[in-house]
Design an enzyme around this catalytic site. Structure first.
Site, mmCIF file in Angstrom:
data_model
loop_
_atom_site.group_PDB
_atom_site.id
_atom_site.type_symbol
_atom_site.label_atom_id
_atom_site.label_comp_id
_atom_site.label_asym_id
_atom_site.label_seq_id
_atom_site.Cartn_x
_atom_site.Cartn_y
_atom_site.Cartn_z
ATOM 1 N N ASP A 84 -2.445 10.220 3.913
ATOM 2 C CA ASP A 84 -3.826 9.782 3.923
ATOM 3 C C ASP A 84 -4.593 10.943 5.131
ATOM 4 O OD1 ASP A 84 -6.194 8.545 4.264
ATOM 5 O OD2 ASP A 84 -5.587 6.821 5.354
ATOM 6 N N ASP A 134 -12.118 7.319 3.627
ATOM 7 C CA ASP A 134 -11.070 7.044 4.568
ATOM 8 C C ASP A 134 -10.504 5.510 4.304
ATOM 9 O OD1 ASP A 134 -9.038 7.336 6.139
ATOM 10 O OD2 ASP A 134 -9.887 7.846 7.912
ATOM 11 N N ARG A 172 -7.861 -0.229 0.648
ATOM 12 C CA ARG A 172 -8.417 -1.295 -0.070
ATOM 13 C C ARG A 172 -8.750 -1.007 -1.514
ATOM 14 N NH1 ARG A 172 -12.898 -1.810 4.721
ATOM 15 N NH2 ARG A 172 -11.134 -0.805 5.572
ATOM 16 N N ASP A 181 1.680 6.091 5.768
ATOM 17 C CA ASP A 181 0.688 5.230 5.195
ATOM 18 C C ASP A 181 0.968 4.410 4.084
ATOM 19 O OD1 ASP A 181 -2.037 3.908 5.838
ATOM 20 O OD2 ASP A 181 -3.182 5.565 4.561
ATOM 21 N N GLU A 235 -9.397 4.122 1.980
ATOM 22 C CA GLU A 235 -8.916 4.071 0.649
ATOM 23 C C GLU A 235 -7.848 2.924 0.415
ATOM 24 O OE1 GLU A 235 -7.714 5.562 3.422
ATOM 25 O OE2 GLU A 235 -5.388 5.011 2.870
ATOM 26 N N LYS A 278 0.917 -1.099 -0.038
ATOM 27 C CA LYS A 278 0.011 0.140 -0.101
ATOM 28 C C LYS A 278 0.868 1.269 0.086
ATOM 29 C CE LYS A 278 -3.185 2.577 2.993
ATOM 30 N NZ LYS A 278 -4.086 2.489 3.857
ATOM 31 N N LYS A 317 -9.924 13.010 8.298
ATOM 32 C CA LYS A 317 -9.484 12.331 9.674
ATOM 33 C C LYS A 317 -9.596 13.578 10.639
ATOM 34 C CE LYS A 317 -6.780 8.637 8.287
ATOM 35 N NZ LYS A 317 -7.252 7.332 8.919
HETATM 36 N N1 BES Z 1 -4.458 4.387 6.932
HETATM 37 C C1 BES Z 1 -5.744 4.087 7.586
HETATM 38 C C2 BES Z 1 -5.348 2.955 8.836
HETATM 39 C C3 BES Z 1 -4.813 3.191 10.058
HETATM 40 C C4 BES Z 1 -5.460 4.138 10.957
HETATM 41 C C5 BES Z 1 -3.488 3.068 10.328
HETATM 42 C C6 BES Z 1 -4.640 4.519 12.062
HETATM 43 C C7 BES Z 1 -2.875 3.306 11.266
HETATM 44 C C8 BES Z 1 -3.364 3.856 12.424
HETATM 45 C C9 BES Z 1 -6.929 3.639 6.629
HETATM 46 O O1 BES Z 1 -6.829 4.193 5.275
HETATM 47 C C10 BES Z 1 -7.968 4.211 7.319
HETATM 48 O O2 BES Z 1 -8.274 5.073 7.581
HETATM 49 N N2 BES Z 1 -8.833 3.223 7.599
HETATM 50 C C11 BES Z 1 -9.976 3.576 8.470
HETATM 51 C C12 BES Z 1 -11.164 2.404 7.926
HETATM 52 C C13 BES Z 1 -12.565 2.662 8.138
HETATM 53 C C14 BES Z 1 -13.047 4.125 7.407
HETATM 54 C C15 BES Z 1 -13.181 1.620 7.722
HETATM 55 C C16 BES Z 1 -9.760 3.062 9.995
HETATM 56 O O3 BES Z 1 -9.205 2.301 10.298
HETATM 57 O O4 BES Z 1 -10.400 3.925 10.551
HETATM 58 ZN ZN ZN Z 2 -4.975 4.620 4.898
HETATM 59 MN MN MN Z 3 -7.572 5.932 5.283
#
Ligand code: BES
Ligand code: ZN
Ligand code: MN
Length: 482
Positions: free
Chosen positions: A256, A333, A337, A274, A335, A251, A263
């Site tokens: 992000d 968010d 996947r 990220d 993104e 990834k 966020k």
């Molecule tokens: N890059 C983040 C995941 C992440 C969050 C990694 C915090 C490390 C610390 C990912 O893109 C993300 O934002 N995931 C969301 C998914 C949700 C919207 C279903 C998450 O984990 O909040």
């Molecule tokens: Zn992310």
């Molecule tokens: Mn994200």
């Protein structure tokens, strides 16, 4: 940092000139009658030293020793974990002094994993990120001599450890760079720089080529940013072309923000990390170039930023992925996947023996496993077992998570073939279930490194994980996981 392997026992270590001599002592230490042994025996007897991992005693210009400083360091049971902790403690104790040449000496025969742990430990404890400092003060330690009772037998293990450290540090460098110093284009440049090394080639696709491939999901994430996306294809060819490659997919979200589903401000800077999955793929290639194993590996990196703008994707938008499946983007968010699914489809063309994706995918995985183990998901038992074992041997741990179909219930929607998010619970698993839909043509595993790729707080920084795990997996792997 320059590593060297040499045969040493405690009496020859005592007369070696160096800025710091680190003596690693296990529970079963038996003193001989040399100077060092005598010092150690006295310190143990006086209880000024313990052989417990992490315990150290520093001697300065001690009589009979040629080193300026000696650090006597306990390594407990001599396990890789204990040795790493011991070397970290010992290096931390002397690294602020003017220590350029270090000799790390095992008092007794280490096992292979413990030797590697010593190299990883000294690299980790002395690492400094300097790229964005105006007056860089880099690492002081320049030369590390590793002393073992019988150097020739340890040479292959040592070479692998040196390569692993080079890979880990390459990954850390890129993951640590701020997003404006690690744009998709700069990341592609890093991949292209690797193509100067042995057996490696690199191809970089831009927006036009990616559109032609039909990567509508990846493009949807990228469209909110002015930075153009890059799709990086790295190849390591160490074996005949007839050998099916292992494909690593990293990834590569270089920042992000969450996009329109933005966020919170606190700690948002950490989303520069990220692209740690991508960085780990680059790190693995860096190590492969050094080791030149007889295998084939492909690295795929979908790289872009996830930003809000007048052109950004909106919650409710439906896009068509390269696989033909339509996706309703309920949360911009989620993104990771969206960029990975198109890379997973692209991976099919290599007829791979296995595909492993590596992603800082979900906060839910951090909640589940913390910073200790990465989340491991797989549709293949053998592949899962191989990755778990590689995690143990490299001390870069992971833990298997489930993929029951019931976890995919929440991804159902009336407006597309699949939604990009499910409910709040089991978030790491529903993310993996989403990816699994695009990994139907080969053995596949997914490593969620959201909790393990970097450290927060005062010691904020990339860890270089899971480069060591992936390397051990690639170097141990049997022919296929079919
Ligand atoms: N890059 C983040 C995941 C992440 C969050 C990694 C915090 C490390 C610390 C990912 O893109 C993300 O934002 N995931 C969301 C998914 C949700 C919207 C279903 C998450 O984990 O909040
Ligand atoms: Zn992310
Ligand atoms: Mn994200």
């Amino acid at each position: 940092m320059n590593f060297e392997l040499k045969t040493f026992d405690l009496s020859s270590a005592a007369i070696e000139k160096c800025d710091a001599l680190i003596v690693l002592l296990g529970q079963s230490f038996k003193p001989a009658d040399d100077v060092l042994s005598t010092l150690v025996a006295q310190a143990l007897k006086a209880k000024d030293l313990e052989t417990k991992a992490g315990k150290t005693l520093i001697l300065y210009r001690a009589n009979g020793l040629a080193c300026t400083r000696a650090v006597l360091a306990g390594i407990g049971d001599g396990s890789a974990k204990d040795v790493r902790q011991a070397v970290s403690a010992a290096v931390s104790a002397v690294k602020s002094s003017n220590v350029k040449k270090v000799l790390i000496c095992f008092a007794a025969l280490p096992d292979a994993q413990a030797l590697r742990a010593a190299l990883v430990g000294v690299a980790e404890a002395s690492y400094v990120f300097t790229t964005t400092k105006s007056k860089p003060e880099g690492r002081v330690i320049q030369r590390v001599v590793v002393g073992v009772p019988d150097a020739p037998t340890f040479k292959p293990v040592f070479d692998r450890a040196v390569a692993a450290v080079a890979g880990i540090e390459f990954a850390k460098e890129w993951a640590n760079r701020p997003a404006n110093h690690a744009t998709p284009t700069l990341l592609a440049g890093a991949a292209q720089s690797l193509a100067k090394l042995a057996n490696i080639t690199c191809e970089v696709l831009g927006p036009k080529e990616v559109a032609k491939l039909g990567m509508g999901s990846f493009m949807a994430v990228a469209q909110g940013s002015d930075e153009p996306l890059r799709f990086i294809v790295l190849r390591y060819e160490g074996a005949n072309k007839s050998h099916a490659p292992t494909v690593l997919v990293g990834k590569g979200i270089t920042f992000d923000s969450g996009g329109i589903s933005i966020k919170a401000a606190a700690e948002m800077d950490e989303m520069k990390f990220d692209m740690s999955g991508a960085a780990s793929v680059l790190g693995v290639f860096r190590a492969l170039a050094e080791l030149k194993p007889a295998i084939n590996v492909v690295g795929l990196i979908p790289a872009c930023e996830n930003l809000p703008s007048g052109r950004a994707i909106k919650p409710g938008d439906v896009v068509t992925s390269m696989s033909g499946q339509t996706i309703e983007i309920l949360n911009t968010d989620a993104e990771g996947r969206l960029v990975l699914c198109d890379a997973l489809t692209y991976a099919e063309r290599f007829k791979p023996r296995a595909v492993v994706d590596i992603a800082t995918l979900t906060g839910a995985c951090v909640v589940a496993l913390g910073a200790v183990r990465s989340g491991l998901f797989s549709n293949n038992e053998e592949l899962a077992a191989a990755l778990l074992a590689a995690g143990e041997s490299s001390q870069d741990l992971c833990w298997r998570m489930p993929l029951d179909d019931d976890y995919a219930e929440g991804l159902k929607t009336s407006f597309a073939d699949v939604a990009n998010v499910a409910g709040r619970t089991g978030g790491a698993i529903s993310a993996a279930k989403f990816l699994q839909r695009f990994a139907t043509k080969y053995s596949w595993a997914h490593l969620d490194i959201a909790g393990t790729a970097w450290k927060s707080g005062t010691a904020k920084g990339a860890t270089g994980r899971p480069v060591a795990l992936l390397l051990d997996y690639l170097l141990a792997a049997p022919a296929s996981h079919k």
